[in-house]
Design a protein around this motif. Structure first.
Motif, PDB file in Angstrom:
ATOM      1  N   THR A   1      -0.114   2.864  -2.745  1.00 33.00           N
ATOM      2  CA  THR A   1      -1.091   1.812  -2.429  1.00 33.00           C
ATOM      3  C   THR A   1      -0.383   0.488  -2.196  1.00 33.00           C
ATOM      4  N   LYS A   2       0.515   0.130  -3.089  1.00 35.53           N
ATOM      5  CA  LYS A   2       1.263  -1.128  -2.964  1.00 35.53           C
ATOM      6  C   LYS A   2       2.054  -1.147  -1.654  1.00 35.53           C
TER       7      LYS A   2
ATOM      8  N   GLN B   1      -7.133   1.161   2.055  1.00 39.18           N
ATOM      9  CA  GLN B   1      -5.692   1.211   1.805  1.00 39.18           C
ATOM     10  C   GLN B   1      -5.351   1.896   0.484  1.00 39.18           C
TER      11      GLN B   1
ATOM     12  N   ASN C   1      -6.028  -8.875  -1.512  1.00 35.38           N
ATOM     13  CA  ASN C   1      -5.225  -8.280  -0.437  1.00 35.38           C
ATOM     14  C   ASN C   1      -5.469  -6.799  -0.205  1.00 35.38           C
ATOM     15  N   ILE C   2      -6.190  -6.134  -1.123  1.00 33.81           N
ATOM     16  CA  ILE C   2      -6.331  -4.673  -1.040  1.00 33.81           C
ATOM     17  C   ILE C   2      -7.649  -4.294  -0.384  1.00 33.81           C
TER      18      ILE C   2
ATOM     19  N   THR D   1     -12.085  -5.955   1.213  1.00 30.58           N
ATOM     20  CA  THR D   1     -11.150  -6.026   0.096  1.00 30.58           C
ATOM     21  C   THR D   1     -11.910  -5.850  -1.210  1.00 30.58           C
TER      22      THR D   1
ATOM     23  N   VAL E   1      -0.274  -1.871   1.216  1.00 22.53           N
ATOM     24  CA  VAL E   1      -0.710  -3.271   1.248  1.00 22.53           C
ATOM     25  C   VAL E   1       0.397  -4.168   1.782  1.00 22.53           C
TER      26      VAL E   1
END
Length: 318
Positions: free
Chosen positions: A310-311, A59, A54-55, A179, A314
């Motif tokens: 970061t989280k 991002q 997902n990253i 990603t 995302v």
């Protein structure tokens, strides 16, 4: 003599005023930002913990270390305090969560900071490879430059390719939109910044100097540096539109005209305000520009702040 004393008095007043400015700002606006309460349970594998599927690379808020390989620079208790910017080894920095390394070399491949020397760059490479072997989904940006005033180590590009070849993520502008999972098993973006020898070519295994930029200013005044970081960050494009990495350093630098010349007490003037800097990025509308955030003497809270943002990105919260 009287003029010198007067100048020192004014310098000390300026430093005191700027330190108070950051204290007052923190008391007024705080240090909260979207997702700031998150703490990774495993900093050694924090990218894995956020799900590499997902990253996207653009991002990530990359926690970095400034003058990364200076933990054993110079002579202990003699010259080391004037050049040491990190107390942890490269391996321990990575284990703590750092993902961007700033490495300075001289002609013989030894680490240096100005005129002071440390171990061979082989120590850095071995620590990096040890960390990569112990993890599976952590991406590292390894910046290596020839220190100012020195010549490039001979055939250093070939050395880096030979040592890191299986891990190197080749230069490609599309990397920023991919990603982590899409880049694996490649794990290292290596930016080589020679002073005189040819720069890496586009599309090759090494990335050139133009792919990692910053606006470093030489000051020991913490509020001046804090505001300069905000200003220059605001001049950048949002991370979603950039095809290079941009670094902000939460550091200040000892000055020759000031009696405090050791790195630790000087950089401590700004070190506690990393979370407030992120909060101010949101308050001033430049949070979408923040990408690499580096520190002297990196600690867990600094890493946690970068991982938390970061989280939040995302998850679409920032």
């Amino acid at each position: 003599m009287g003029a010198q004393v007067s100048a020192q008095v004014e310098r000390r007043k300026s430093i005191s005023t700027e330190k108070k400015s950051l204290v007052d700002l923190k008391q007024t606006v705080g240090s909260d930002f979207p997702g700031c309460d998150y703490r990774p349970s495993d900093r050694k594998n924090w990218m894995s913990g956020l799900n590499p599927d997902n990253i996207r690379i653009n991002q990530i808020v990359w926690p970095g270390t400034h003058d990364s390989a200076t933990n054993k620079i110079g002579i202990p208790l003699v010259t080391r305090p004037f050049a040491q910017c990190q107390s942890l080894s490269i391996y321990d920095q990575l284990k703590t969560g750092a993902r961007v390394l700033d490495i300075r070399v001289q002609e013989d491949r030894r680490i240096c900071h100005g005129i002071l020397l440390s171990y061979s760059v082989d120590v850095v490479i071995n620590d990096v490879k040890r960390f990569l072997e112990e993890t599976s989904s952590e991406i590292i940006i390894l910046e290596i430059r020839t220190e100012f005033g020195h010549d490039d180590p001979p055939d250093f590009d070939k050395y880096l390719e030979d040592q890191l070849g299986e891990y190197l993520i080749h230069h490609d502008d599309q990397v920023f939109n991919r990603t982590i999972s899409e880049l694996l098993p490649k794990r290292v973006i290596c930016v080589w910044k020679p002073r005189k020898t040819p720069q890496p070519k586009a599309g090759g295994p090494l990335w050139g100097p133009g792919h990692l930029k910053d606006n470093w200013i030489d000051t020991d005044l913490p509020s001046t540096k804090f505001e300069s970081n905000i200003k220059h960050l605001g001049e950048q494009q949002p991370v979603a539109n950039r095809k290079h990495f941009y670094r902000v350093e939460n550091t200040v630098t000892p000055q020759a005209d000031n009696p405090v010349l050791c790195v630790k007490p000087v950089t401590d003037r700004i070190h506690p305000y990393a979370r407030m800097f992120i909060a101010q990025c949101f308050a001033r509308g430049v949070a979408d520009r923040l990408q690499i955030f580096s520190s002297d003497f990196i600690d867990e809270d600094f890493v946690d702040a970068c991982v938390a943002l970061t989280k939040a990105r995302v998850e679409g919260k920032a």
